[in-house]
Design a protein around this motif. Structure first.
Motif, PDB file in Angstrom:
ATOM      1  N   UNK A 112       0.916  17.154   1.129  1.00 44.17           N
ATOM      2  CA  UNK A 112       2.019  17.195   0.185  1.00 44.17           C
ATOM      3  C   UNK A 112       3.278  16.539   0.698  1.00 44.17           C
ATOM      4  N   UNK A 113       3.162  15.657   1.685  1.00 51.23           N
ATOM      5  CA  UNK A 113       4.318  14.993   2.276  1.00 51.23           C
ATOM      6  C   UNK A 113       4.298  13.501   1.946  1.00 51.23           C
ATOM      7  N   UNK A 114       5.474  12.881   1.973  1.00 56.78           N
ATOM      8  CA  UNK A 114       5.575  11.455   1.647  1.00 56.78           C
ATOM      9  C   UNK A 114       6.362  10.670   2.701  1.00 56.78           C
ATOM     10  N   UNK A 115       6.562  11.280   3.859  1.00 54.15           N
ATOM     11  CA  UNK A 115       7.326  10.598   4.908  1.00 54.15           C
ATOM     12  C   UNK A 115       6.649  10.843   6.252  1.00 54.15           C
ATOM     13  N   UNK A 116       6.478   9.772   7.024  1.00 53.79           N
ATOM     14  CA  UNK A 116       5.840   9.902   8.321  1.00 53.79           C
ATOM     15  C   UNK A 116       6.750  10.649   9.298  1.00 53.79           C
ATOM     16  N   UNK A 117       6.164  11.445  10.201  1.00 49.34           N
ATOM     17  CA  UNK A 117       6.971  12.131  11.212  1.00 49.34           C
ATOM     18  C   UNK A 117       7.638  11.128  12.139  1.00 49.34           C
TER      19      UNK A 117
ATOM     20  N   UNK B 203       0.832  -1.213   0.000  1.00 51.33           N
ATOM     21  CA  UNK B 203       0.000   0.000   0.000  1.00 51.33           C
ATOM     22  C   UNK B 203       0.862   1.256   0.000  1.00 51.33           C
ATOM     23  N   UNK B 204       1.855   1.300   0.888  1.00 53.84           N
ATOM     24  CA  UNK B 204       2.724   2.480   0.970  1.00 53.84           C
ATOM     25  C   UNK B 204       3.533   2.668  -0.303  1.00 53.84           C
ATOM     26  N   UNK B 205       4.035   1.576  -0.852  1.00 54.11           N
ATOM     27  CA  UNK B 205       4.814   1.669  -2.090  1.00 54.11           C
ATOM     28  C   UNK B 205       3.943   2.208  -3.230  1.00 54.11           C
ATOM     29  N   UNK B 206       2.701   1.743  -3.307  1.00 51.96           N
ATOM     30  CA  UNK B 206       1.795   2.215  -4.358  1.00 51.96           C
ATOM     31  C   UNK B 206       1.459   3.686  -4.193  1.00 51.96           C
ATOM     32  N   UNK B 207       1.425   4.144  -2.947  1.00 51.85           N
ATOM     33  CA  UNK B 207       1.109   5.545  -2.669  1.00 51.85           C
ATOM     34  C   UNK B 207       2.336   6.457  -2.790  1.00 51.85           C
ATOM     35  N   UNK B 208       3.521   5.845  -2.882  1.00 52.40           N
ATOM     36  CA  UNK B 208       4.734   6.638  -2.963  1.00 52.40           C
ATOM     37  C   UNK B 208       5.157   7.224  -1.633  1.00 52.40           C
ATOM     38  N   UNK B 209       4.807   6.526  -0.541  1.00 46.60           N
ATOM     39  CA  UNK B 209       5.139   6.992   0.807  1.00 46.60           C
ATOM     40  C   UNK B 209       6.291   6.156   1.356  1.00 46.60           C
ATOM     41  N   UNK B 210       7.250   6.833   1.957  1.00 43.93           N
ATOM     42  CA  UNK B 210       8.389   6.114   2.549  1.00 43.93           C
ATOM     43  C   UNK B 210       7.889   5.236   3.695  1.00 43.93           C
ATOM     44  N   UNK B 211       8.450   4.051   3.785  1.00 41.57           N
ATOM     45  CA  UNK B 211       8.050   3.145   4.860  1.00 41.57           C
ATOM     46  C   UNK B 211       8.487   3.712   6.202  1.00 41.57           C
ATOM     47  N   UNK B 212       7.617   3.662   7.210  1.00 38.66           N
ATOM     48  CA  UNK B 212       7.946   4.265   8.508  1.00 38.66           C
ATOM     49  C   UNK B 212       9.108   3.585   9.200  1.00 38.66           C
ATOM     50  N   UNK B 213       9.864   4.383   9.938  1.00 35.31           N
ATOM     51  CA  UNK B 213      11.011   3.862  10.672  1.00 35.31           C
ATOM     52  C   UNK B 213      10.548   3.332  12.028  1.00 35.31           C
ATOM     53  N   UNK B 214       9.774   2.235  11.966  1.00 33.46           N
ATOM     54  CA  UNK B 214       9.209   1.629  13.172  1.00 33.46           C
ATOM     55  C   UNK B 214       8.972   0.157  12.905  1.00 33.46           C
ATOM     56  N   UNK B 215       8.994  -0.685  13.919  1.00 31.42           N
ATOM     57  CA  UNK B 215       8.733  -2.113  13.688  1.00 31.42           C
ATOM     58  C   UNK B 215       7.376  -2.321  13.031  1.00 31.42           C
TER      59      UNK B 215
ATOM     60  N   UNK C  64      -2.602  -1.828  11.496  1.00 27.73           N
ATOM     61  CA  UNK C  64      -4.035  -1.557  11.453  1.00 27.73           C
ATOM     62  C   UNK C  64      -4.366  -0.882  10.126  1.00 27.73           C
ATOM     63  N   UNK C  65      -5.099  -1.551   9.233  1.00 24.95           N
ATOM     64  CA  UNK C  65      -5.363  -0.994   7.899  1.00 24.95           C
ATOM     65  C   UNK C  65      -6.040   0.372   7.944  1.00 24.95           C
ATOM     66  N   UNK C  66      -6.994   0.558   8.853  1.00 24.29           N
ATOM     67  CA  UNK C  66      -7.700   1.835   8.926  1.00 24.29           C
ATOM     68  C   UNK C  66      -6.759   2.958   9.348  1.00 24.29           C
ATOM     69  N   UNK C  67      -5.909   2.688  10.345  1.00 30.78           N
ATOM     70  CA  UNK C  67      -4.944   3.692  10.802  1.00 30.78           C
ATOM     71  C   UNK C  67      -3.975   4.038   9.678  1.00 30.78           C
ATOM     72  N   UNK C  68      -3.465   3.027   9.005  1.00 31.32           N
ATOM     73  CA  UNK C  68      -2.490   3.235   7.938  1.00 31.32           C
ATOM     74  C   UNK C  68      -3.090   4.045   6.793  1.00 31.32           C
ATOM     75  N   UNK C  69      -4.292   3.684   6.382  1.00 33.37           N
ATOM     76  CA  UNK C  69      -4.934   4.380   5.268  1.00 33.37           C
ATOM     77  C   UNK C  69      -5.261   5.825   5.633  1.00 33.37           C
ATOM     78  N   UNK C  70      -5.811   6.029   6.830  1.00 31.18           N
ATOM     79  CA  UNK C  70      -6.204   7.377   7.245  1.00 31.18           C
ATOM     80  C   UNK C  70      -4.998   8.300   7.354  1.00 31.18           C
ATOM     81  N   UNK C  71      -3.933   7.818   7.995  1.00 31.37           N
ATOM     82  CA  UNK C  71      -2.742   8.659   8.152  1.00 31.37           C
ATOM     83  C   UNK C  71      -2.044   8.883   6.818  1.00 31.37           C
ATOM     84  N   UNK C  72      -2.025   7.876   5.958  1.00 29.56           N
ATOM     85  CA  UNK C  72      -1.377   8.026   4.653  1.00 29.56           C
ATOM     86  C   UNK C  72      -2.082   9.079   3.803  1.00 29.56           C
TER      87      UNK C  72
END
Length: 223
Positions: free
Chosen positions: A174-179, A139-151, A159-167
């Motif tokens: 206009x950002x592609x990297x999680x804080x 999902x993140x790769x398709x969205x062009x978002x860097x994978x989070x630096x977390x386990x 959690x799919x809902x959390x991931x989708x909502x935050x992404x």
């Protein structure tokens, strides 16, 4: 799931319509449906009459699949329009409809009377940690978002809902990297709450509806 059903029915030559929640705007429902079907400017009865006739010719009902009604314009849109849509569809014997909605949004999108009278089926998604991890990465790769630096097994990103909502909230800024870091965690939760506010029709998180409710709940637990 609904996409697969639509594909199989199309291959079998059965009349099928797919309407994605994210494709609808904050505008009257029926003109939008008419536009999807190439019947712009037609009345409700004109639109449904065409679909009913298509089903009757095949000897099977035309199936309208409304996928993810909690997406796009938000749950409050459907809370307003769904009773009218269901009432109109019920007049046509060769039309059937399916509405998919995440269960956490159902009470915001579907009036209580319909929840108590319409048949409801629960579909369970990814079950194992490995399935959730692979789905999240894709999902993140398709969205062009860097994978989070977390386990990856942390509850947040599995959690799919959390991931989708935050992404989606991240991309809207206009950002592609999680804080990152402790401050990043707070920002991440604000992204999530902002996404929930929009989906439930309560506006931005700064309006305080969801965030203040969660603060009160957290205080009650602490006490």
């Amino acid at each position: 799931l609904l996409g697969q059903i639509a594909s199989e029915r199309a291959q079998a030559g059965l009349p099928t319509v797919v309407v994605l929640g994210q494709d609808l705007a904050e505008a009257p429902f029926w003109p939008q449906l008419g536009g999807v079907l190439g019947l712009k400017g037609k009345t409700v009865d004109d639109i449904l009459g065409v679909l009913n006739a298509a089903g009757e010719r095949k000897g099977q009902r035309t199936l309208i699949l409304f996928d993810a009604i909690n997406e796009g314009v938000g749950a409050s849109y459907w809370m307003h329009w769904l009773p009218d849509v269901v009432a109109a569809l019920s007049k046509y014997p060769y039309i059937a409809a399916v509405f998919s909605c995440r269960d956490v949004y159902s009470r915001y999108a579907i009036p209580k009377t319909l929840l108590e009278t319409l048949p409801i089926y629960h579909v369970h998604g990814f079950v194992s940690d490995d399935e959730r991890e692979r789905a999240a990465i894709q999902y993140l790769d398709n969205k062009g978002i860097s994978r989070p630096n977390t386990p990856w097994l942390s509850p947040e990103f599995s959690n799919p809902l959390f991931l989708k909502s935050t992404s989606e909230a991240l991309l809207s800024k206009g950002e592609t990297e999680f804080p990152r870091g402790l401050r990043g965690l707070s920002e991440l939760m604000m992204l999530y709450l902002g996404g929930l506010s929009v989906r439930t029709g309560m506006g931005g998180v700064n309006s305080g509806y969801i965030s203040s409710a969660l603060m009160r709940y957290a205080r009650s637990i602490a006490e």
